[in-house]
Design a protein around this motif. Structure first.
Motif, PDB file in Angstrom:
ATOM      1  N   ARG A  51       0.826  -1.202   0.000  1.00 33.95           N
ATOM      2  CA  ARG A  51       0.000   0.000   0.000  1.00 33.95           C
ATOM      3  C   ARG A  51       0.867   1.261   0.000  1.00 33.95           C
ATOM      4  NH1 ARG A  51      -5.179  -0.855   2.187  1.00 33.95           N
ATOM      5  NH2 ARG A  51      -5.504   1.390   1.872  1.00 33.95           N
ATOM      6  N   LYS A  52       0.453   2.269  -0.790  1.00 32.99           N
ATOM      7  CA  LYS A  52       1.152   3.542  -0.813  1.00 32.99           C
ATOM      8  C   LYS A  52       0.181   4.645  -1.188  1.00 32.99           C
ATOM      9  CE  LYS A  52       2.904   2.995  -5.567  1.00 32.99           C
ATOM     10  NZ  LYS A  52       4.134   2.958  -6.396  1.00 32.99           N
ATOM     11  N   HIS A  53       0.563   5.872  -0.805  1.00 32.68           N
ATOM     12  CA  HIS A  53      -0.288   7.035  -1.063  1.00 32.68           C
ATOM     13  C   HIS A  53       0.600   8.203  -1.462  1.00 32.68           C
ATOM     14  CE1 HIS A  53      -3.598   9.876  -0.619  1.00 32.68           C
ATOM     15  NE2 HIS A  53      -2.806  10.628   0.104  1.00 32.68           N
ATOM     16  N   LEU A  54       0.298   8.819  -2.607  1.00 31.12           N
ATOM     17  CA  LEU A  54       1.068   9.971  -3.067  1.00 31.12           C
ATOM     18  C   LEU A  54       0.681  11.203  -2.258  1.00 31.12           C
ATOM     19  CD1 LEU A  54       3.076  11.192  -5.098  1.00 31.12           C
ATOM     20  CD2 LEU A  54       1.129  11.607  -6.629  1.00 31.12           C
ATOM     21  N   LEU A  55       1.639  11.797  -1.581  1.00 29.54           N
ATOM     22  CA  LEU A  55       1.372  12.950  -0.723  1.00 29.54           C
ATOM     23  C   LEU A  55       1.447  14.258  -1.504  1.00 29.54           C
ATOM     24  CD1 LEU A  55       3.426  11.888   2.425  1.00 29.54           C
ATOM     25  CD2 LEU A  55       0.974  11.609   2.024  1.00 29.54           C
ATOM     26  N   PHE A  56       2.497  14.436  -2.292  1.00 30.37           N
ATOM     27  CA  PHE A  56       2.624  15.644  -3.096  1.00 30.37           C
ATOM     28  C   PHE A  56       3.768  15.484  -4.097  1.00 30.37           C
ATOM     29  CE2 PHE A  56       5.152  16.240   0.753  1.00 30.37           C
ATOM     30  CZ  PHE A  56       6.384  16.632   0.244  1.00 30.37           C
ATOM     31  N   GLN A  57       3.849  16.441  -5.012  1.00 34.78           N
ATOM     32  CA  GLN A  57       4.947  16.524  -5.957  1.00 34.78           C
ATOM     33  C   GLN A  57       5.649  17.864  -5.760  1.00 34.78           C
ATOM     34  OE1 GLN A  57       2.572  15.902  -9.588  1.00 34.78           O
ATOM     35  NE2 GLN A  57       3.701  14.000  -9.895  1.00 34.78           N
ATOM     36  N   GLU A  58       6.940  17.880  -5.987  1.00 30.44           N
ATOM     37  CA  GLU A  58       7.686  19.133  -5.864  1.00 30.44           C
ATOM     38  C   GLU A  58       8.684  19.275  -7.006  1.00 30.44           C
ATOM     39  OE1 GLU A  58      10.533  19.434  -2.597  1.00 30.44           O
ATOM     40  OE2 GLU A  58      10.471  17.245  -2.398  1.00 30.44           O
TER      41      GLU A  58
END
Length: 289
Positions: A155-162
């Motif tokens: 399981r994984k969740h994308l938090l943000f992109q920078e």
């Protein structure tokens, strides 16, 4: 053997020195030696050989030391499951966090979560993202915050992109970059590869590295003092708006973005504290730039 004995074996195997191991465990040297003798008596083997330069583990001792990591994880799992049966949000949540995330985002995140779940404690390990991914994989931590697209099959969740930016004190021309002094720092492998690939695509000659440091924050201070430029994630640069920044782009003119993920195992969601934390984080909006 109890949990303390397995912890003694693991610590002594790492330290290779009875005095240092005792200090790390906050017990006296005679107490550690006594417990070690009891372990040897219980198994009927010699675990370590004491010498002037510390201790060496026998083959049997090596085996027990390697078993200690699994045993400690198993004992911790049993404790967590027992606490979980109370249907309450309590226990110690083990987090593995990339260095930059820990410095810039983690304190506020933990404060907000603690306000809602005051009985949950934290044990936080910070390191490069490659190491954090390994810690999540082997169960040493419940949840990992990882910067970069490391391989992960659970399981994984994308938090943000920078963005990743070229930063300098004065304005610069990209065409002059190869002759300008560059400040390098110890970046995680994926970020280092990203920057190297971008450079090769744009310049035939290597960068003019004039300073090498260990941390991104140290590189940033060098930039502020006009000692050169560095290529840094946006998160590192938010508190220095006076610097000049040029986001990296590919040949198609698209921004090169770096992902930050939350990794965890599906089975960890059976623990109330992990489920509460994961759900809490997934509802948050992170801003890296």
């Amino acid at each position: 053997m109890d949990e303390r004995d397995w912890l003694i074996l693991r610590t002594l195997y790492i330290q290779k020195n009875i005095t240092k191991a005792a200090k790390s465990l906050y017990i006296s040297q005679p107490a550690l030696t006594n417990r070690l003798q009891q372990i040897e008596k219980e198994f009927g083997v010699q675990v370590v050989i004491r010498g002037r330069r510390g201790v060496q583990f026998t083959p049997q001792g090596e085996y027990l030391a390697h078993c200690s990591e699994d045993m400690l994880l198993r004992i911790q799992s049993i404790k967590e499951n027992v606490l979980n049966m109370e249907d309450d949000f309590t226990g110690t949540l083990k987090l593995g966090v990339s260095n930059l995330f820990a410095q810039y985002l983690l304190p506020d995140l933990l404060k907000m979560f603690k306000d809602q779940y005051p009985k949950i404690e934290f044990k936080v390990t910070t390191d490069q993202s490659s190491s954090i991914t390994h810690l999540v994989h082997n169960g040493s931590v419940h949840v990992g915050f990882v910067k970069g697209d490391y391989s992960w099959n659970d399981r994984k969740h994308l938090l943000f992109q920078e963005e990743v930016c070229i930063a300098s004190k004065e304005k610069m021309e990209l065409g002059n970059l190869p002759i300008m002094p560059r400040i390098d720092y110890r970046a995680d492998p994926l970020l280092r590869t990203l920057v190297e690939n971008w450079w090769v695509e744009n310049y035939p000659q290597p960068p003019n590295v004039s300073i090498e440091v260990d941390k991104a924050d140290t590189a940033k201070k060098m930039i502020i003092n006009g000692l050169g430029y560095a290529i840094l994630p946006t998160m590192t640069l938010n508190d220095v708006p006076m610097l000049h920044k040029i986001p990296l782009q590919n040949k198609q003119g698209e921004l090169i973005l770096r992902n930050t993920w939350m990794f965890y195992h599906e089975e960890s969601m059976q623990l109330n504290m992990v489920k509460a934390f994961v759900n809490f984080v997934e509802k948050m909006t992170f801003k890296a730039s």
